[in-house]
Scaffold this motif. Sequence first.
Motif, mmCIF file in Angstrom:
data_model
loop_
_atom_site.group_PDB
_atom_site.id
_atom_site.type_symbol
_atom_site.label_atom_id
_atom_site.label_comp_id
_atom_site.label_asym_id
_atom_site.label_seq_id
_atom_site.Cartn_x
_atom_site.Cartn_y
_atom_site.Cartn_z
ATOM 1 N N HIS A 3 0.845 -1.233 -0.004
ATOM 2 C CA HIS A 3 -0.055 0.146 -0.084
ATOM 3 C C HIS A 3 0.815 1.218 -0.220
ATOM 4 N N GLN A 4 0.381 2.222 -0.878
ATOM 5 C CA GLN A 4 1.408 3.456 -1.040
ATOM 6 C C GLN A 4 0.657 4.399 -0.341
ATOM 7 N N PRO A 5 1.087 4.838 1.010
ATOM 8 C CA PRO A 5 0.098 6.054 1.533
ATOM 9 C C PRO A 5 0.279 7.272 0.673
ATOM 10 N N SER A 6 -0.810 8.001 1.053
ATOM 11 C CA SER A 6 -0.950 9.315 0.348
ATOM 12 C C SER A 6 0.031 10.323 0.681
ATOM 13 N N LYS A 7 0.577 11.089 -0.603
ATOM 14 C CA LYS A 7 1.735 11.795 -0.254
ATOM 15 C C LYS A 7 1.248 13.225 0.254
ATOM 16 N N ARG A 8 2.190 13.601 0.983
ATOM 17 C CA ARG A 8 2.087 14.885 1.803
ATOM 18 C C ARG A 8 3.257 16.030 1.156
ATOM 19 N N ILE A 9 2.771 17.177 1.110
ATOM 20 C CA ILE A 9 3.775 18.190 1.052
ATOM 21 C C ILE A 9 4.752 18.614 2.322
ATOM 22 N N PRO A 10 5.981 19.084 2.069
ATOM 23 C CA PRO A 10 6.735 19.310 3.206
ATOM 24 C C PRO A 10 5.836 20.338 4.326
ATOM 25 N N THR A 11 5.904 19.691 5.477
ATOM 26 C CA THR A 11 5.348 20.253 6.884
ATOM 27 C C THR A 11 5.430 21.758 6.853
ATOM 28 N N ASP A 12 6.589 22.189 6.432
ATOM 29 C CA ASP A 12 7.052 23.610 6.703
ATOM 30 C C ASP A 12 6.693 24.692 5.470
ATOM 31 N N SER A 13 5.627 23.945 4.672
ATOM 32 C CA SER A 13 5.226 24.865 3.442
ATOM 33 C C SER A 13 3.814 25.624 4.113
ATOM 34 N N PRO A 14 3.532 27.008 3.861
ATOM 35 C CA PRO A 14 2.262 27.289 4.104
ATOM 36 C C PRO A 14 0.994 26.665 3.696
ATOM 37 N N ALA A 15 1.289 25.924 2.310
ATOM 38 C CA ALA A 15 0.353 25.211 1.697
ATOM 39 C C ALA A 15 -0.386 24.151 2.460
ATOM 40 N N THR A 16 0.461 23.496 3.531
ATOM 41 C CA THR A 16 -0.005 22.521 4.282
ATOM 42 C C THR A 16 -1.066 22.934 5.100
ATOM 43 N N HIS A 17 -1.134 24.272 5.223
ATOM 44 C CA HIS A 17 -2.180 24.425 6.491
ATOM 45 C C HIS A 17 -3.414 25.302 5.970
ATOM 46 N N GLY A 18 -4.647 24.797 6.126
ATOM 47 C CA GLY A 18 -5.709 25.435 5.813
ATOM 48 C C GLY A 18 -5.761 26.759 6.071
ATOM 49 N N SER A 19 -5.300 27.181 7.525
ATOM 50 C CA SER A 19 -5.213 28.544 7.831
ATOM 51 C C SER A 19 -3.982 29.400 7.576
ATOM 52 N N THR A 20 -4.312 30.600 7.426
ATOM 53 C CA THR A 20 -2.997 31.548 7.044
ATOM 54 C C THR A 20 -2.912 32.625 8.098
ATOM 55 N N ARG A 21 -3.384 32.284 9.420
ATOM 56 C CA ARG A 21 -3.597 33.305 10.426
ATOM 57 C C ARG A 21 -2.133 33.727 10.945
ATOM 58 N N GLU A 22 -1.275 33.031 10.952
ATOM 59 C CA GLU A 22 0.267 33.259 11.280
ATOM 60 C C GLU A 22 1.087 34.113 10.420
ATOM 61 N N LEU A 23 0.529 34.480 9.256
ATOM 62 C CA LEU A 23 1.020 35.226 8.043
ATOM 63 C C LEU A 23 0.766 36.749 8.408
ATOM 64 N N ARG A 24 1.370 37.628 8.188
ATOM 65 C CA ARG A 24 1.361 39.007 8.217
ATOM 66 C C ARG A 24 0.027 39.544 7.281
ATOM 67 N N ALA A 25 -0.582 40.785 7.568
ATOM 68 C CA ALA A 25 -1.770 40.878 6.575
ATOM 69 C C ALA A 25 -1.233 41.071 5.298
ATOM 70 N N ASP A 26 -0.218 41.679 4.881
ATOM 71 C CA ASP A 26 0.377 41.754 3.415
ATOM 72 C C ASP A 26 0.690 40.720 2.908
ATOM 73 N N ALA A 27 1.309 39.734 3.650
ATOM 74 C CA ALA A 27 1.691 38.075 3.264
ATOM 75 C C ALA A 27 0.275 37.537 2.688
ATOM 76 N N ARG A 28 -0.716 37.568 3.641
ATOM 77 C CA ARG A 28 -2.087 36.874 3.268
ATOM 78 C C ARG A 28 -2.549 37.475 1.912
ATOM 79 N N ARG A 29 -2.496 38.672 1.921
ATOM 80 C CA ARG A 29 -3.075 39.460 0.775
ATOM 81 C C ARG A 29 -2.288 38.795 -0.738
ATOM 82 N N ASN A 30 -0.959 38.940 -0.406
ATOM 83 C CA ASN A 30 -0.472 38.216 -1.725
ATOM 84 C C ASN A 30 -0.576 36.958 -2.000
ATOM 85 N N ARG A 31 -0.706 35.925 -0.706
ATOM 86 C CA ARG A 31 -0.825 34.558 -0.729
ATOM 87 C C ARG A 31 -2.404 34.474 -1.605
#
Length: 207
Positions: A3-31
């Motif tokens: 069985h091949q487990p589902s792949k995961r992106i690196p855990t330090d990437s912002p794309a891993t998280h559903g929330s962007t609360r830890e990003l600054r306001a301008d970074a959130r807007r850019n993202r």
Amino acid sequence: MTHQPSKRIPTDSPATHGSTRELRADARRNRQRVLQTAQRLFAQEGLGVSLDEIARQSGVGPGTVHRHFPTKEALYLAVSIDQLEHLVAEGAALAATDDPAAVFTLLSHMMTNGAENSTVKSALTAAEFDLRIAAPEVAANLTGHVANLLDRARAAGTVREDITVDEVMALVAGTFAAIHHANAQASPTRSAHIGRIILDGLRPQSR
């Protein structure tokens, strides 16, 4: 066969998280600008569009895109999670109404969203990504809203009594496959027609 487990992106990437609360306001807007541009370009031009082109049309530097999304797969996943979050917000808004047929509105929009983002979803499937694993809380919240709206519709007699939320979610996923099989991804009219045919199967049958 192992069985091949589902792949995961690196855990330090912002794309891993559903929330962007830890990003600054301008970074959130850019993202968010990058995600919206990426979704549009993927739908219009396919997955071959480069990260640098997405950066150019987003009005940000290439380094900004690569910092948030180090790989194309990370961006695909982030786009899909972002769309799920929008659907969750819509589900919450519909839950606050007293419309007994609101479940059909949410399901219709889920089907439309799936059709519009079919190329991204196909890429995630090919890469063995599972949104239920990558974003379990967001996926569970969306299923929860569907379940609540389905209960309301069942009580009002606007859906058949024998349908379950698991069956409804399976039908939504099946709609994506039907739209792809009919090569209707690029036609909102045809994809919406296919969705309506499937949703009609949820309504009480006249005797």
